[in-house]
Design a protein around this motif. Sequence first.
Motif, PDB file in Angstrom:
ATOM      1  N   THR A 286       0.815  -1.219   0.000  1.00  0.00           N
ATOM      2  CA  THR A 286       0.000   0.000   0.000  1.00  0.00           C
ATOM      3  C   THR A 286       0.850   1.270   0.000  1.00  0.00           C
ATOM      4  O   THR A 286       0.313   2.368   0.067  1.00  0.00           O
ATOM      5  CB  THR A 286      -0.949   0.020   1.215  1.00  0.00           C
ATOM      6  N   SER A 287       2.169   1.129  -0.081  1.00  0.00           N
ATOM      7  CA  SER A 287       3.060   2.298  -0.093  1.00  0.00           C
ATOM      8  C   SER A 287       2.926   3.054  -1.408  1.00  0.00           C
ATOM      9  O   SER A 287       2.656   2.465  -2.453  1.00  0.00           O
ATOM     10  CB  SER A 287       4.522   1.864   0.056  1.00  0.00           C
ATOM     11  N   VAL A 288       3.154   4.369  -1.329  1.00  0.00           N
ATOM     12  CA  VAL A 288       3.234   5.194  -2.532  1.00  0.00           C
ATOM     13  C   VAL A 288       4.626   5.799  -2.600  1.00  0.00           C
ATOM     14  O   VAL A 288       5.272   6.023  -1.579  1.00  0.00           O
ATOM     15  CB  VAL A 288       2.152   6.301  -2.568  1.00  0.00           C
ATOM     16  N   LEU A 289       5.066   6.091  -3.806  1.00  0.00           N
ATOM     17  CA  LEU A 289       6.392   6.669  -3.987  1.00  0.00           C
ATOM     18  C   LEU A 289       6.450   8.085  -3.421  1.00  0.00           C
ATOM     19  O   LEU A 289       7.420   8.479  -2.786  1.00  0.00           O
ATOM     20  CB  LEU A 289       6.780   6.655  -5.465  1.00  0.00           C
ATOM     21  N   GLY A 290       5.395   8.873  -3.642  1.00  0.00           N
ATOM     22  CA  GLY A 290       5.352  10.235  -3.111  1.00  0.00           C
ATOM     23  C   GLY A 290       6.073  11.235  -3.987  1.00  0.00           C
ATOM     24  O   GLY A 290       6.748  12.127  -3.487  1.00  0.00           O
TER      25      GLY A 290
ATOM     26  N   ASP B 130      -0.585   4.264  -8.410  1.00  0.00           N
ATOM     27  CA  ASP B 130      -0.042   2.913  -8.568  1.00  0.00           C
ATOM     28  C   ASP B 130       0.676   2.568  -7.262  1.00  0.00           C
ATOM     29  O   ASP B 130       1.823   2.949  -7.071  1.00  0.00           O
ATOM     30  CB  ASP B 130       0.952   2.864  -9.736  1.00  0.00           C
ATOM     31  N   VAL B 131      -0.015   1.896  -6.360  1.00  0.00           N
ATOM     32  CA  VAL B 131       0.544   1.655  -5.033  1.00  0.00           C
ATOM     33  C   VAL B 131       1.389   0.385  -5.008  1.00  0.00           C
ATOM     34  O   VAL B 131       1.162  -0.550  -5.761  1.00  0.00           O
ATOM     35  CB  VAL B 131      -0.563   1.578  -3.943  1.00  0.00           C
ATOM     36  N   GLY B 132       2.397   0.384  -4.146  1.00  0.00           N
ATOM     37  CA  GLY B 132       3.216  -0.795  -3.924  1.00  0.00           C
ATOM     38  C   GLY B 132       4.425  -0.925  -4.825  1.00  0.00           C
ATOM     39  O   GLY B 132       5.269  -1.790  -4.615  1.00  0.00           O
ATOM     40  N   TYR B 133       4.512  -0.066  -5.867  1.00  0.00           N
ATOM     41  CA  TYR B 133       5.635  -0.182  -6.790  1.00  0.00           C
ATOM     42  C   TYR B 133       5.786   1.112  -7.584  1.00  0.00           C
ATOM     43  O   TYR B 133       4.901   1.962  -7.588  1.00  0.00           O
ATOM     44  CB  TYR B 133       5.424  -1.351  -7.761  1.00  0.00           C
ATOM     45  N   PHE B 134       6.926   1.225  -8.260  1.00  0.00           N
ATOM     46  CA  PHE B 134       7.093   2.256  -9.275  1.00  0.00           C
ATOM     47  C   PHE B 134       7.881   1.666 -10.429  1.00  0.00           C
ATOM     48  O   PHE B 134       8.572   0.667 -10.269  1.00  0.00           O
ATOM     49  CB  PHE B 134       7.757   3.531  -8.725  1.00  0.00           C
TER      50      PHE B 134
END
Length: 114
Positions: free
Chosen positions: A44-48, A79-83
């Motif tokens: 659920t992380s975002v790059l920001g 696009d959560v969880g990756y970039f």
Amino acid sequence: NVPNTPCVFLGCLDPEKFKDFKLVKRTQLSHNVAKFKFALPTPTSVLGLPIGQHISCRGKDSLNEDVVKPYTPTTLDSDVGYFELVIKMYPQGRMSQHFQVMCEGDYLAVKGPK
């Protein structure tokens, strides 16, 4: 950040120090272009990364010297969880040399936004 939820609200980037992100998928798009998918710390992380900003990526050239170059991810914070980065690799490009040898499971040092 909220405890136990790293990078969820503020993003995973640090403008002052490099953080390592794991390459989870490499897709060759043409003879000199590849798409690199990097995992963020949680699903659920975002790059920001604000729109119009870029990140600095650090790698090693063919002489094992540090190289830092700016790139703009092809993904958004929705696009959560990756970039992802789509990279064109040039024969004489110092950072291209780093991406050419990257394999799934390797880590890329990133900082930003810049």
